[in-house]
Design an enzyme around this catalytic site. Structure first.
Site, PDB file in Angstrom:
ATOM      1  CG  HIS A   1      -3.932  -2.770  -9.402  1.00 42.25           C
ATOM      2  ND1 HIS A   1      -4.923  -3.558  -9.941  1.00 42.25           N
ATOM      3  CD2 HIS A   1      -4.251  -2.624  -8.078  1.00 42.25           C
ATOM      4  CE1 HIS A   1      -5.799  -3.873  -9.016  1.00 42.25           C
ATOM      5  NE2 HIS A   1      -5.416  -3.316  -7.871  1.00 42.25           N
TER       6      HIS A   1
ATOM      7  CB  SER B   1      -6.128  -7.680  -9.021  1.00 39.90           C
ATOM      8  OG  SER B   1      -7.277  -8.150  -8.365  1.00 39.90           O
TER       9      SER B   1
ATOM     10  CE  LYS C   1      -0.560  -7.177  -4.851  1.00 46.91           C
ATOM     11  NZ  LYS C   1      -1.508  -6.170  -4.409  1.00 46.91           N
TER      12      LYS C   1
ATOM     13  CD  GLN D   1      -8.206   2.069  -4.431  1.00 43.47           C
ATOM     14  OE1 GLN D   1      -8.720   1.089  -4.927  1.00 43.47           O
ATOM     15  NE2 GLN D   1      -7.009   2.499  -4.814  1.00 43.47           N
TER      16      GLN D   1
ATOM     17  CE1 TYR E   1     -10.555  -4.974  -2.032  1.00 37.47           C
ATOM     18  CE2 TYR E   1     -12.442  -3.512  -2.272  1.00 37.47           C
ATOM     19  CZ  TYR E   1     -11.201  -3.953  -2.697  1.00 37.47           C
ATOM     20  OH  TYR E   1     -10.610  -3.361  -3.784  1.00 37.47           O
ATOM     21  N   PRO E   2     -10.872  -6.186   3.037  1.00 37.70           N
ATOM     22  CG  PRO E   2     -10.630  -7.941   4.581  1.00 37.70           C
ATOM     23  CD  PRO E   2     -11.668  -7.160   3.815  1.00 37.70           C
ATOM     24  CG  MET E   3      -6.217  -5.927  -0.535  1.00 37.26           C
ATOM     25  SD  MET E   3      -5.983  -5.426  -2.265  1.00 37.26           S
ATOM     26  CE  MET E   3      -4.856  -6.708  -2.821  1.00 37.26           C
TER      27      MET E   3
ATOM     28  NE  ARG F   1      -1.610   7.979  -3.232  1.00 35.27           N
ATOM     29  CZ  ARG F   1      -1.057   7.150  -4.110  1.00 35.27           C
ATOM     30  NH1 ARG F   1      -0.259   6.180  -3.686  1.00 35.27           N
ATOM     31  NH2 ARG F   1      -1.279   7.279  -5.401  1.00 35.27           N
TER      32      ARG F   1
END
Length: 228
Positions: A149, A200, A126, A162, A122-124, A106
């Site tokens: 998740h 999500s 919370k 990912q 894509y950005p995200m 990671r």
């Protein structure tokens, strides 16, 4: 080059979304990629589908000055950077105690994964809205939601790789998500499946999606009309 600027853990990541202009120099772009790779950067060229860009470069490296130098080299070669995203590899607070090999993957990933040329970014963030405020939830509840998740994502092992990178404080959203897949519909299926998880469905906000095909630099450039 100024003195190196590096994170204490992990590497810097920049996604550069570019368009071609008159005078764009294919040879100079290819030379910039080779020079960056020789200077300990990982460069993932992507031929972008749709109108959001012509080509993208996902670049990973410890020294932020080297990342900036590559961005500048693309501009000098005639590409216009029309959008970008800055982030860093990280080990989530919910992933404490991971085996060393998994933690290292990671923090110091080796990209692109073999056989996975379908690509998405894509950005995200919370949410912080009334009853849907992620940051007011107790840690144990947040951890349980993220475990659920993650379990959904692991169903796609072998089909999806990912990389979630942290961008709180360095870009507009809190994380950047990069997906590599064997098939384009794998991208659609994994995102759709994971949106039903509470972490999500209730708490996530998403930015723009950009998709394309991972390719060798020459192939990515040929796809936008820059002949060799």
């Amino acid at each position: 080059m100024p003195e190196a600027l590096e994170a204490s853990v992990g590497v810097g990541v920049i996604h550069l979304f570019c368009t071609v202009g008159e005078g764009t120099d294919r040879a100079a772009i290819e030379a910039a990629v080779k020079a960056a790779e020789a200077d300990d950067l990982q460069v993932v060229p992507v031929a972008v589908l749709g109108h959001k860009a012509d080509v993208a470069f996902m670049v990973l490296g410890k020294d932020w000055w080297k990342l900036k130098a590559f961005q500048t080299a693309l501009s000098v070669a005639g590409l216009t950077v029309i959008d970008s995203y800055v982030s860093m590899t990280e080990l989530s607070e919910y992933a404490k105690g991971l085996p060393e090999q998994m933690a290292s993957a990671r923090l110091y990933p080796q990209l692109p994964p073999e056989g996975m040329s379908a690509w998405c970014f894509y950005p995200m963030s919370k949410k912080r809205e009334g009853d849907a405020n992620w940051f007011t939830l107790p840690f144990d509840e947040r951890k349980d939601l993220m475990m659920e998740h993650g379990a959904s994502g692991r169903k796609f092992a072998g089909r999806i790789v990912q990389l979630i990178t942290g961008s709180a404080g360095v870009d507009d959203y809190e994380w950047g998500v990069t997906l590599f897949a064997q098939k384009p519909d794998d991208l659609k299926e994994v995102v759709y499946t994971m949106r039903f998880d509470e972490a999500s469905a209730v708490y996530a906000e998403f930015g723009r999606f950009v998709v394309g095909m991972v390719a060798e630099p020459g192939d990515a450039l040929a796809s936008i009309g820059l002949a060799g």
